[in-house]
Structure formats: structure tokens, C-alpha cells
Design a protein around this motif. Sequence first.
Motif, PDB file in Angstrom:
ATOM      1  N   THR A 115      -6.601  -8.534   2.838  1.00 40.11           N
ATOM      2  CA  THR A 115      -6.905  -7.265   3.505  1.00 40.11           C
ATOM      3  C   THR A 115      -6.937  -6.137   2.486  1.00 40.11           C
ATOM      4  OG1 THR A 115      -5.755  -8.016   5.499  1.00 40.11           O
ATOM      5  CG2 THR A 115      -6.214  -5.650   5.320  1.00 40.11           C
ATOM      6  N   PRO A 116      -8.069  -5.439   2.335  1.00 42.07           N
ATOM      7  CA  PRO A 116      -8.122  -4.319   1.379  1.00 42.07           C
ATOM      8  C   PRO A 116      -7.108  -3.236   1.762  1.00 42.07           C
ATOM      9  CG  PRO A 116     -10.326  -4.936   2.109  1.00 42.07           C
ATOM     10  CD  PRO A 116      -9.369  -5.665   2.996  1.00 42.07           C
TER      11      PRO A 116
ATOM     12  N   GLN B 217      -2.386  -2.983  -9.945  1.00 41.00           N
ATOM     13  CA  GLN B 217      -3.690  -3.316  -9.405  1.00 41.00           C
ATOM     14  C   GLN B 217      -3.589  -3.559  -7.893  1.00 41.00           C
ATOM     15  OE1 GLN B 217      -6.547  -3.152 -11.250  1.00 41.00           O
ATOM     16  NE2 GLN B 217      -5.138  -2.359 -12.806  1.00 41.00           N
ATOM     17  N   GLU B 218      -4.746  -3.458  -7.241  1.00 42.38           N
ATOM     18  CA  GLU B 218      -4.752  -3.588  -5.781  1.00 42.38           C
ATOM     19  C   GLU B 218      -4.228  -4.955  -5.346  1.00 42.38           C
ATOM     20  OE1 GLU B 218      -7.699  -2.905  -1.920  1.00 42.38           O
ATOM     21  OE2 GLU B 218      -8.517  -2.795  -3.957  1.00 42.38           O
ATOM     22  N   TYR B 219      -4.613  -6.015  -6.047  1.00 49.78           N
ATOM     23  CA  TYR B 219      -4.210  -7.354  -5.620  1.00 49.78           C
ATOM     24  C   TYR B 219      -2.698  -7.527  -5.676  1.00 49.78           C
ATOM     25  CZ  TYR B 219      -3.352  -8.969 -10.443  1.00 49.78           C
ATOM     26  OH  TYR B 219      -2.848  -9.128 -11.711  1.00 49.78           O
ATOM     27  N   GLU B 220      -2.017  -6.768  -6.578  1.00 51.69           N
ATOM     28  CA  GLU B 220      -0.565  -6.889  -6.674  1.00 51.69           C
ATOM     29  C   GLU B 220       0.118  -6.318  -5.437  1.00 51.69           C
ATOM     30  OE1 GLU B 220       0.787  -6.788 -11.191  1.00 51.69           O
ATOM     31  OE2 GLU B 220      -0.351  -4.975 -10.692  1.00 51.69           O
ATOM     32  N   ILE B 221      -0.424  -5.219  -4.940  1.00 51.48           N
ATOM     33  CA  ILE B 221       0.130  -4.663  -3.700  1.00 51.48           C
ATOM     34  C   ILE B 221      -0.198  -5.571  -2.528  1.00 51.48           C
ATOM     35  CG2 ILE B 221      -0.106  -2.761  -2.042  1.00 51.48           C
ATOM     36  CD1 ILE B 221      -0.192  -0.847  -4.329  1.00 51.48           C
ATOM     37  N   GLN B 222      -1.430  -6.096  -2.500  1.00 46.60           N
ATOM     38  CA  GLN B 222      -1.805  -7.012  -1.417  1.00 46.60           C
ATOM     39  C   GLN B 222      -0.876  -8.226  -1.386  1.00 46.60           C
ATOM     40  OE1 GLN B 222      -5.898  -7.170  -2.882  1.00 46.60           O
ATOM     41  NE2 GLN B 222      -6.600  -6.702  -0.805  1.00 46.60           N
ATOM     42  N   LEU B 223      -0.451  -8.660  -2.560  1.00 42.66           N
ATOM     43  CA  LEU B 223       0.418  -9.829  -2.631  1.00 42.66           C
ATOM     44  C   LEU B 223       1.779  -9.551  -2.006  1.00 42.66           C
ATOM     45  CD1 LEU B 223       1.236 -12.644  -3.634  1.00 42.66           C
ATOM     46  CD2 LEU B 223       1.793 -11.603  -5.853  1.00 42.66           C
ATOM     47  N   VAL B 224       2.434  -8.455  -2.436  1.00 39.87           N
ATOM     48  CA  VAL B 224       3.780  -8.190  -1.912  1.00 39.87           C
ATOM     49  C   VAL B 224       3.733  -7.814  -0.432  1.00 39.87           C
ATOM     50  CG1 VAL B 224       4.665  -7.547  -4.183  1.00 39.87           C
ATOM     51  CG2 VAL B 224       3.750  -5.761  -2.689  1.00 39.87           C
TER      52      VAL B 224
ATOM     53  N   VAL C 104       4.010   4.394  -0.218  1.00 40.15           N
ATOM     54  CA  VAL C 104       4.300   5.599  -0.991  1.00 40.15           C
ATOM     55  C   VAL C 104       5.765   6.000  -0.828  1.00 40.15           C
ATOM     56  CG1 VAL C 104       3.768   8.052  -1.281  1.00 40.15           C
ATOM     57  CG2 VAL C 104       1.921   6.414  -0.872  1.00 40.15           C
ATOM     58  N   GLY C 105       6.231   6.040   0.415  1.00 38.18           N
ATOM     59  CA  GLY C 105       7.589   6.492   0.675  1.00 38.18           C
ATOM     60  C   GLY C 105       8.650   5.600   0.059  1.00 38.18           C
ATOM     61  N   ALA C 106       8.385   4.299  -0.052  1.00 38.37           N
ATOM     62  CA  ALA C 106       9.352   3.367  -0.655  1.00 38.37           C
ATOM     63  C   ALA C 106       8.763   2.750  -1.915  1.00 38.37           C
ATOM     64  CB  ALA C 106       9.739   2.292   0.357  1.00 38.37           C
ATOM     65  N   TRP C 107       8.082   3.565  -2.720  1.00 37.55           N
ATOM     66  CA  TRP C 107       7.360   3.053  -3.878  1.00 37.55           C
ATOM     67  C   TRP C 107       8.278   2.328  -4.858  1.00 37.55           C
ATOM     68  CZ3 TRP C 107       2.890   1.529  -5.475  1.00 37.55           C
ATOM     69  CH2 TRP C 107       2.664   1.332  -6.835  1.00 37.55           C
ATOM     70  N   GLN C 108       9.481   2.814  -5.057  1.00 39.84           N
ATOM     71  CA  GLN C 108      10.364   2.164  -6.025  1.00 39.84           C
ATOM     72  C   GLN C 108      10.657   0.720  -5.621  1.00 39.84           C
ATOM     73  OE1 GLN C 108      13.664   4.438  -7.744  1.00 39.84           O
ATOM     74  NE2 GLN C 108      13.054   6.159  -6.494  1.00 39.84           N
ATOM     75  N   GLN C 109      10.860   0.488  -4.314  1.00 48.25           N
ATOM     76  CA  GLN C 109      11.087  -0.880  -3.849  1.00 48.25           C
ATOM     77  C   GLN C 109       9.825  -1.726  -3.972  1.00 48.25           C
ATOM     78  OE1 GLN C 109      12.035   1.938  -2.386  1.00 48.25           O
ATOM     79  NE2 GLN C 109      13.864   1.703  -1.109  1.00 48.25           N
ATOM     80  N   VAL C 110       8.692  -1.109  -3.622  1.00 45.15           N
ATOM     81  CA  VAL C 110       7.415  -1.836  -3.724  1.00 45.15           C
ATOM     82  C   VAL C 110       7.149  -2.228  -5.171  1.00 45.15           C
ATOM     83  CG1 VAL C 110       4.909  -1.653  -3.419  1.00 45.15           C
ATOM     84  CG2 VAL C 110       6.445  -0.710  -1.678  1.00 45.15           C
ATOM     85  N   PHE C 111       7.338  -1.288  -6.090  1.00 45.63           N
ATOM     86  CA  PHE C 111       7.078  -1.577  -7.491  1.00 45.63           C
ATOM     87  C   PHE C 111       8.066  -2.609  -8.026  1.00 45.63           C
ATOM     88  CE2 PHE C 111       7.369  -0.406 -12.104  1.00 45.63           C
ATOM     89  CZ  PHE C 111       6.105  -0.856 -12.439  1.00 45.63           C
ATOM     90  N   GLY C 112       9.305  -2.565  -7.533  1.00 44.55           N
ATOM     91  CA  GLY C 112      10.272  -3.579  -7.931  1.00 44.55           C
ATOM     92  C   GLY C 112       9.816  -4.974  -7.538  1.00 44.55           C
ATOM     93  N   MET C 113       9.247  -5.130  -6.330  1.00 44.84           N
ATOM     94  CA  MET C 113       8.725  -6.428  -5.900  1.00 44.84           C
ATOM     95  C   MET C 113       7.539  -6.856  -6.759  1.00 44.84           C
ATOM     96  SD  MET C 113       8.961  -6.324  -1.757  1.00 44.84           S
ATOM     97  CE  MET C 113       8.428  -8.038  -1.701  1.00 44.84           C
TER      98      MET C 113
END
Length: 365
Positions: A330-331, A312-319, A345-354
Motif C-alpha cells: 500500500t503506497p 525510503q518509502e518501502y521501509e515505512i511500508q514494511l514496519v 509523524v507523531g511517533a516518528w522516533q518509535q517508527v524510525f527505531g523499528m
Amino acid sequence: MFEITGGKVQKAKKVVLYGPEGIGKSSLAAQFPNSVFIDTEGSTTELDVKRFPKPTSWEMINQQVRYAIQQGPSLIGTLVIDTIDWAEMQCNESVCASHNKKGIEDFGYGKGYIFAAEEFGRFLNLLSDVVEAGIHVVLSAHSQIVKFEQPDEMGAYDRYQLKLGQKTSSRTAALVKEWADMVLFINYKTFSVAADQKGTKHKAQGGVRTVYATHHPAWDAKNRHGLPDEFTLDYGQIAHIFAGAAPVSPPTQIAPPTPPPTAVVAQTTQTEPAQVASSSQQPAAATPETQDGLNPNIPQSLRDLMAQHQVQEYEIQLVVSQKGYYPNDTPICNYDSSFIEGVLVGAWQQVFGMIQDARNKIPFS
């Protein structure tokens, strides 16, 4: 002690099919055993084939390949990337985004092509893992005509090559040819050339779609299976090579892949991290939603990855706020495009890990 073995080794094949547009590369690839397409162009809509969703980013292509490895040969017999030259464009875009460049030549001194070749080489290694898993890999590509200068000064002539890395500084075409077990060039074979009454204008007459399987001064091709120099475009001519070549493992039910969690997001700025927001905090601002519940203003390349991993968007906003890039409210659609493509996008695996780490830290109520 080392064990010395002899004889042929049965394993899945690495194949490149290339030729001019509309010659029938995709139709031929569709006849390989239990083929599944990664359709980078979105051009297989008129073919009755199995396909992944059209990838909108380089990371998404890599995710689909990893998913094919996890599924194994019981569900996927041949992984087809149609076409690899369009995949290369997404590779270059990803490299540029991760280095905050507008184009591959903005790096200067050919460094952009070096970065692209390194990234593309890692992708070919991933495709080799597909082969080791017992799945054939077919890369289709367009051809291009280039002027070739003979080193012995006997003149120049036109020759067909893979439409990869059209600049001389690029190395991807050579990497693909070296990686493949079989490179097949498909073209129309002209039967005759007719001249007009004055003998000044010439045009080709007749022709049949022909596969060229061995190297020629006018084109690149190779095979390790004793194929004739040329044959008509018919899968039956090569079907024996793929019959029983890939070991089939027992059917297994495997969930879609989830990248391993990691601790950090790739750094693209020197901004100091802001205070970590509460993991349960969600922005209150209402946004329009698509069928997957995501804001349609989020760039497609990121939205596809979010939908695939149910983020969800809020999860990305959090990390993102935890790393100090943007405030938590910030949207995503207000993020800088280079940050979205180069980091999220380029480091999605790290972002998703967080994101997974943040989910695990939410206390039970």
C-alpha cells in the motif's frame, strides 16, 4: 553530605521577546550571540541569519532542538524559535492527530488543552536541556490585547499578553512566562495624542520602538538582571547579560541526531498484526520521485522526516505491515491522513527505531 555554594551562577539564558507583528523581534533575536533560527513561520527570508529548514511538523521542531543540543555551544550560541505561538499551533495539531481529533476543542471538558499543556511542558523541558548545554534560548512571540477585569471591581482595561493559548482553558502562556528568565515586551511608545478641531477624533503622533522589562498592569514583562523599566530597542542595552554567560565547550564534530530504537509503534487501532513480511521485500509499483527520491504525494510533514533520516518509502511500508495496519504494497499516500500525522509523524522516533531494527536484520549477501 550536601555542598552549599554561594554567588551568582553563570549559565545560558532563557528569553522571551514578544510584541506586535513587524516591531523587530526577529531582528533583535538575530543579534544574540551566534544565533540559529528555527523559523516556524518562514518569515526570516529577508534576514541574513543562520536557520534550520522550516519545520513542517511538531516532531521536526523537536528533532531540530535535539540536534542543537548535540552540536553544543561551539557551533550554536543562541537557539531562536521564531515564533513560539506558531510552534504551539503545530503542537496542538500533533496532539489532535495522535488522538484522532479534528480540533483541540473536540476533546471536550477542556481535556485537549490539558494534553497540549503537557506536551508543551515537555518541549520547554527540552529547551531547558538546551540551556544546560550552554546555549541561550530565545522565544519570539506575537502579542494580543485582552480585556482584563480587576478582581477588586475597580474596572476593566486592555492589556498586552503573549499570543499563546487564546482560549481561557489553555495553560501554555503561563508555562512560558514561568519558564523564562527574562520576558521583554516590545511596542511603540506614543509621544502624544492629537485631537481634531472638534475634539472628537484622536490619533497617536510620533513613537519610538521601546522595550519594557518590568511588569505593568498593561503588559507582562520581567527580568532578573536589574534592567531599567523601559529602554529603546537596541541590543546594546542587554548585550552585557549574554557576554560570557554561556560556557563554551571544545569544538566537536557530531553527526545529526538519530532517535534511539524502540520496539513498538504507538497503537491507535485494535487491528491484529498481520503476518510479518520479508525485510528485503520492496513494493514493485513505480512512483514519481522528488529530488530526494521520495514520492511527492507523501505529505510534507512525513517526507521531511524521511529525507532527514534517509528513510525510503518501502521501509515505512514494511514496519507498517508488520504491525498489521496496511498491506506491504500500500503506497504511503493511500494511508489515512490521521494515521500518517498521528502515528508515523507523531511517533516518528518509535517508527524510525523499528526501521533501524529492520535494517539490522537484513542478511549480508
